[in-house]
Design a protein around this motif. Structure first.
Motif, PDB file in Angstrom:
ATOM      1  N   GLN A 260     -34.373  92.450  78.175  1.00 40.19           N
ATOM      2  CA  GLN A 260     -34.917  93.316  79.392  1.00 40.19           C
ATOM      3  C   GLN A 260     -34.903  92.326  80.652  1.00 40.19           C
ATOM      4  O   GLN A 260     -34.545  93.016  81.616  1.00 40.19           O
ATOM      5  CB  GLN A 260     -36.024  94.100  79.192  1.00 40.19           C
ATOM      6  CG  GLN A 260     -36.736  94.856  80.277  1.00 40.19           C
ATOM      7  CD  GLN A 260     -38.039  95.288  79.784  1.00 40.19           C
ATOM      8  OE1 GLN A 260     -38.791  95.375  78.798  1.00 40.19           O
ATOM      9  NE2 GLN A 260     -38.518  96.051  80.912  1.00 40.19           N
ATOM     10  N   ARG A 261     -35.488  91.164  80.290  1.00 40.35           N
ATOM     11  CA  ARG A 261     -35.527  90.340  81.621  1.00 40.35           C
ATOM     12  C   ARG A 261     -33.995  89.922  82.316  1.00 40.35           C
ATOM     13  O   ARG A 261     -34.045  89.973  83.341  1.00 40.35           O
ATOM     14  CB  ARG A 261     -36.150  89.092  81.130  1.00 40.35           C
ATOM     15  CG  ARG A 261     -36.821  88.105  82.327  1.00 40.35           C
ATOM     16  CD  ARG A 261     -37.789  87.098  81.946  1.00 40.35           C
ATOM     17  NE  ARG A 261     -36.860  86.224  80.870  1.00 40.35           N
ATOM     18  CZ  ARG A 261     -37.666  85.500  80.235  1.00 40.35           C
ATOM     19  NH1 ARG A 261     -38.925  85.147  80.375  1.00 40.35           N
ATOM     20  NH2 ARG A 261     -37.054  84.429  79.348  1.00 40.35           N
ATOM     21  N   SER A 262     -33.292  89.688  81.184  1.00 43.16           N
ATOM     22  CA  SER A 262     -31.996  89.292  81.844  1.00 43.16           C
ATOM     23  C   SER A 262     -31.245  90.603  82.509  1.00 43.16           C
ATOM     24  O   SER A 262     -30.559  90.250  83.329  1.00 43.16           O
ATOM     25  CB  SER A 262     -31.064  88.969  80.802  1.00 43.16           C
ATOM     26  OG  SER A 262     -31.589  87.964  79.889  1.00 43.16           O
ATOM     27  N   ALA A 263     -31.558  91.809  81.980  1.00 43.52           N
ATOM     28  CA  ALA A 263     -30.872  93.018  82.657  1.00 43.52           C
ATOM     29  C   ALA A 263     -31.645  93.113  84.163  1.00 43.52           C
ATOM     30  O   ALA A 263     -30.825  93.366  84.894  1.00 43.52           O
ATOM     31  CB  ALA A 263     -31.035  94.108  81.700  1.00 43.52           C
ATOM     32  N   GLU A 264     -32.857  93.004  84.188  1.00 40.79           N
ATOM     33  CA  GLU A 264     -33.409  93.192  85.365  1.00 40.79           C
ATOM     34  C   GLU A 264     -33.091  91.919  86.604  1.00 40.79           C
ATOM     35  O   GLU A 264     -32.932  92.238  87.526  1.00 40.79           O
ATOM     36  CB  GLU A 264     -35.003  93.058  85.297  1.00 40.79           C
ATOM     37  CG  GLU A 264     -35.574  94.044  84.550  1.00 40.79           C
ATOM     38  CD  GLU A 264     -37.006  93.691  84.106  1.00 40.79           C
ATOM     39  OE1 GLU A 264     -37.514  92.833  84.244  1.00 40.79           O
ATOM     40  OE2 GLU A 264     -37.941  94.811  83.740  1.00 40.79           O
ATOM     41  N   ALA A 265     -32.695  90.897  85.884  1.00 36.91           N
ATOM     42  CA  ALA A 265     -32.124  89.796  86.753  1.00 36.91           C
ATOM     43  C   ALA A 265     -30.603  89.983  87.094  1.00 36.91           C
ATOM     44  O   ALA A 265     -30.397  90.096  88.457  1.00 36.91           O
ATOM     45  CB  ALA A 265     -32.048  88.524  86.153  1.00 36.91           C
ATOM     46  N   VAL A 266     -29.999  90.775  86.498  1.00 35.59           N
ATOM     47  CA  VAL A 266     -28.750  91.172  86.748  1.00 35.59           C
ATOM     48  C   VAL A 266     -28.548  92.078  87.641  1.00 35.59           C
ATOM     49  O   VAL A 266     -27.922  92.230  88.628  1.00 35.59           O
ATOM     50  CB  VAL A 266     -27.733  91.723  85.605  1.00 35.59           C
ATOM     51  CG1 VAL A 266     -26.579  92.357  85.902  1.00 35.59           C
ATOM     52  CG2 VAL A 266     -27.525  90.573  84.448  1.00 35.59           C
ATOM     53  N   LEU A 267     -29.473  93.333  87.643  1.00 35.53           N
ATOM     54  CA  LEU A 267     -29.297  94.350  88.557  1.00 35.53           C
ATOM     55  C   LEU A 267     -30.134  93.707  89.828  1.00 35.53           C
ATOM     56  O   LEU A 267     -29.766  94.299  90.809  1.00 35.53           O
ATOM     57  CB  LEU A 267     -30.561  95.574  87.903  1.00 35.53           C
ATOM     58  CG  LEU A 267     -30.012  96.312  87.046  1.00 35.53           C
ATOM     59  CD1 LEU A 267     -31.050  97.198  86.095  1.00 35.53           C
ATOM     60  CD2 LEU A 267     -28.763  96.944  87.371  1.00 35.53           C
ATOM     61  N   ALA A 268     -31.204  92.855  89.838  1.00 32.52           N
ATOM     62  CA  ALA A 268     -31.307  92.482  91.200  1.00 32.52           C
ATOM     63  C   ALA A 268     -30.307  91.590  91.728  1.00 32.52           C
ATOM     64  O   ALA A 268     -30.337  91.870  92.979  1.00 32.52           O
ATOM     65  CB  ALA A 268     -32.634  91.311  90.972  1.00 32.52           C
ATOM     66  N   TYR A 269     -29.463  90.825  91.193  1.00 25.84           N
ATOM     67  CA  TYR A 269     -28.482  90.181  91.989  1.00 25.84           C
ATOM     68  C   TYR A 269     -27.374  91.289  92.402  1.00 25.84           C
ATOM     69  O   TYR A 269     -26.850  90.981  93.202  1.00 25.84           O
ATOM     70  CB  TYR A 269     -27.606  89.354  90.626  1.00 25.84           C
ATOM     71  CG  TYR A 269     -26.641  88.272  91.050  1.00 25.84           C
ATOM     72  CD1 TYR A 269     -27.047  87.044  91.505  1.00 25.84           C
ATOM     73  CD2 TYR A 269     -25.273  88.674  91.240  1.00 25.84           C
ATOM     74  CE1 TYR A 269     -26.181  86.296  91.999  1.00 25.84           C
ATOM     75  CE2 TYR A 269     -24.440  87.740  91.540  1.00 25.84           C
ATOM     76  CZ  TYR A 269     -24.807  86.542  91.951  1.00 25.84           C
ATOM     77  OH  TYR A 269     -23.799  85.402  92.331  1.00 25.84           O
ATOM     78  N   VAL A 270     -27.231  92.181  91.667  1.00 28.62           N
ATOM     79  CA  VAL A 270     -26.133  93.414  92.193  1.00 28.62           C
ATOM     80  C   VAL A 270     -26.646  94.020  93.224  1.00 28.62           C
ATOM     81  O   VAL A 270     -26.173  94.136  94.476  1.00 28.62           O
ATOM     82  CB  VAL A 270     -25.845  94.242  90.905  1.00 28.62           C
ATOM     83  CG1 VAL A 270     -24.886  95.354  91.592  1.00 28.62           C
ATOM     84  CG2 VAL A 270     -25.114  93.706  89.839  1.00 28.62           C
ATOM     85  N   ARG A 271     -27.939  94.241  93.550  1.00 26.93           N
ATOM     86  CA  ARG A 271     -28.666  94.936  94.679  1.00 26.93           C
ATOM     87  C   ARG A 271     -28.620  94.155  95.781  1.00 26.93           C
ATOM     88  O   ARG A 271     -28.785  94.655  96.880  1.00 26.93           O
ATOM     89  CB  ARG A 271     -30.050  95.369  94.412  1.00 26.93           C
ATOM     90  CG  ARG A 271     -30.284  96.596  93.190  1.00 26.93           C
ATOM     91  CD  ARG A 271     -31.641  97.190  93.428  1.00 26.93           C
ATOM     92  NE  ARG A 271     -32.708  96.108  92.816  1.00 26.93           N
ATOM     93  CZ  ARG A 271     -32.985  95.943  91.743  1.00 26.93           C
ATOM     94  NH1 ARG A 271     -32.780  96.709  90.842  1.00 26.93           N
ATOM     95  NH2 ARG A 271     -33.945  94.836  91.368  1.00 26.93           N
ATOM     96  N   ASP A 272     -28.442  92.841  95.389  1.00 27.63           N
ATOM     97  CA  ASP A 272     -28.735  91.939  96.844  1.00 27.63           C
ATOM     98  C   ASP A 272     -27.244  91.785  97.339  1.00 27.63           C
ATOM     99  O   ASP A 272     -27.149  90.764  98.230  1.00 27.63           O
ATOM    100  CB  ASP A 272     -29.336  90.423  96.320  1.00 27.63           C
ATOM    101  CG  ASP A 272     -31.004  90.727  96.276  1.00 27.63           C
ATOM    102  OD1 ASP A 272     -31.410  91.590  96.514  1.00 27.63           O
ATOM    103  OD2 ASP A 272     -31.556  89.706  95.704  1.00 27.63           O
ATOM    104  N   ALA A 273     -26.257  92.152  96.688  1.00 25.74           N
ATOM    105  CA  ALA A 273     -24.989  91.938  97.140  1.00 25.74           C
ATOM    106  C   ALA A 273     -24.293  93.374  97.155  1.00 25.74           C
ATOM    107  O   ALA A 273     -23.438  93.578  96.456  1.00 25.74           O
ATOM    108  CB  ALA A 273     -24.157  91.142  96.447  1.00 25.74           C
ATOM    109  N   PRO A 274     -24.756  94.377  97.837  1.00 26.11           N
ATOM    110  CA  PRO A 274     -24.139  95.643  97.791  1.00 26.11           C
ATOM    111  C   PRO A 274     -22.711  95.988  98.263  1.00 26.11           C
ATOM    112  O   PRO A 274     -21.910  96.480  97.578  1.00 26.11           O
ATOM    113  CB  PRO A 274     -25.308  96.543  98.756  1.00 26.11           C
ATOM    114  CG  PRO A 274     -25.651  95.502  99.741  1.00 26.11           C
ATOM    115  CD  PRO A 274     -25.691  94.249  98.776  1.00 26.11           C
TER     116      PRO A 274
END
Length: 227
Positions: free
Chosen positions: A9-23
């Motif tokens: 879950q923590r890894s998935a949240e980190a990936v989603l945050a990475y994607v959100r910061d580079a729309p």
């Protein structure tokens, strides 16, 4: 000890945050994927003529420059999509997260447009001086590699010294070797795009030297040891 489910879950949240910061980066990737799926449904003959019509060759640049400069960056000229997911996540996404979407977009436009015109100027020169046939004005030239080389170039300013210079030298050797060995117009374009990326330092001024590879490696190692 962190439980496996919590780690996932923590890894998935980190990936989603990475994607959100580079729309912009990931929206571009989605467009490339959709367009590739669509183009793969057609015959090789249709794909060739489609790519030719959307190419930034001399013929198309002289008739519809704005249209082909935009459309050529939205299609892949063969190959798989997944390597671009890796390359975009490695180079475009960090640049966009670091500079912001507006400045990142400025970098890729400068690299894509500048390298296109510089490389096609070589084609024009060769045709005018008889070292290339007139048909060279119709050679397909489509894809996203010039913008990628530009992003790779400007990314050097994110890295702290002395690693910045090692990274930049590696890029110069990589693209320079291709230019010296093959000397095609696309090799000229890639090297020019890299130099244009380096030249985008004013867009990175005030935001340089933010990432130290050794610090990141030590941090990753501590996280692994702590489980």
């Amino acid at each position: 000890m962190v439980q496996p489910a919590a780690r996932v879950q923590r890894s998935a949240e980190a990936v989603l945050a990475y994607v959100r910061d580079a729309p912009g980066t990931y929206a571009w990737l989605i467009i490339l994927l959709v367009n590739k799926i669509i183009l793969d449904q057609f015959s090789p003959r249709f794909r060739y003529h489609f790519v030719l019509h959307h190419s930034t060759n001399l013929r198309e640049l002289s008739h519809q420059p704005v249209q082909v400069l935009i459309s050529s960056a939205l299609w892949l000229d063969g190959g798989h999509w997944w390597p671009y997911l890796i390359l975009y996540s490695t180079f475009h996404a960090p640049v966009e997260r670091w500079l912001g979407t507006g400045r990142w977009l400025a970098v890729i436009v400068i690299a894509h447009v500048g390298a296109t015109y510089l490389s096609q100027s070589v084609v024009y020169y060769n045709i005018r001086h008889g070292t290339a046939p007139p048909s060279a004005a119709f050679i397909p030239d489509i894809g996203v590699s010039y913008a990628l080389a530009g992003a790779e170039g400007v990314l050097a300013y994110l890295i702290t010294a002395p690693w910045r210079y090692l990274y930049a030298a590696t890029l110069v050797i990589y693209y320079g070797a291709a230019l010296l060995s093959d000397r095609t117009f696309t090799d000229v374009g890639h090297f020019a795009a890299l130099l244009l990326g380096f030249a985008c330092y004013p867009l990175a001024r005030g935001r340089t030297g933010a990432w130290d590879p050794l610090v990141s490696l030590r941090s990753a190692w501590r996280r692994l040891r702590s489980g």
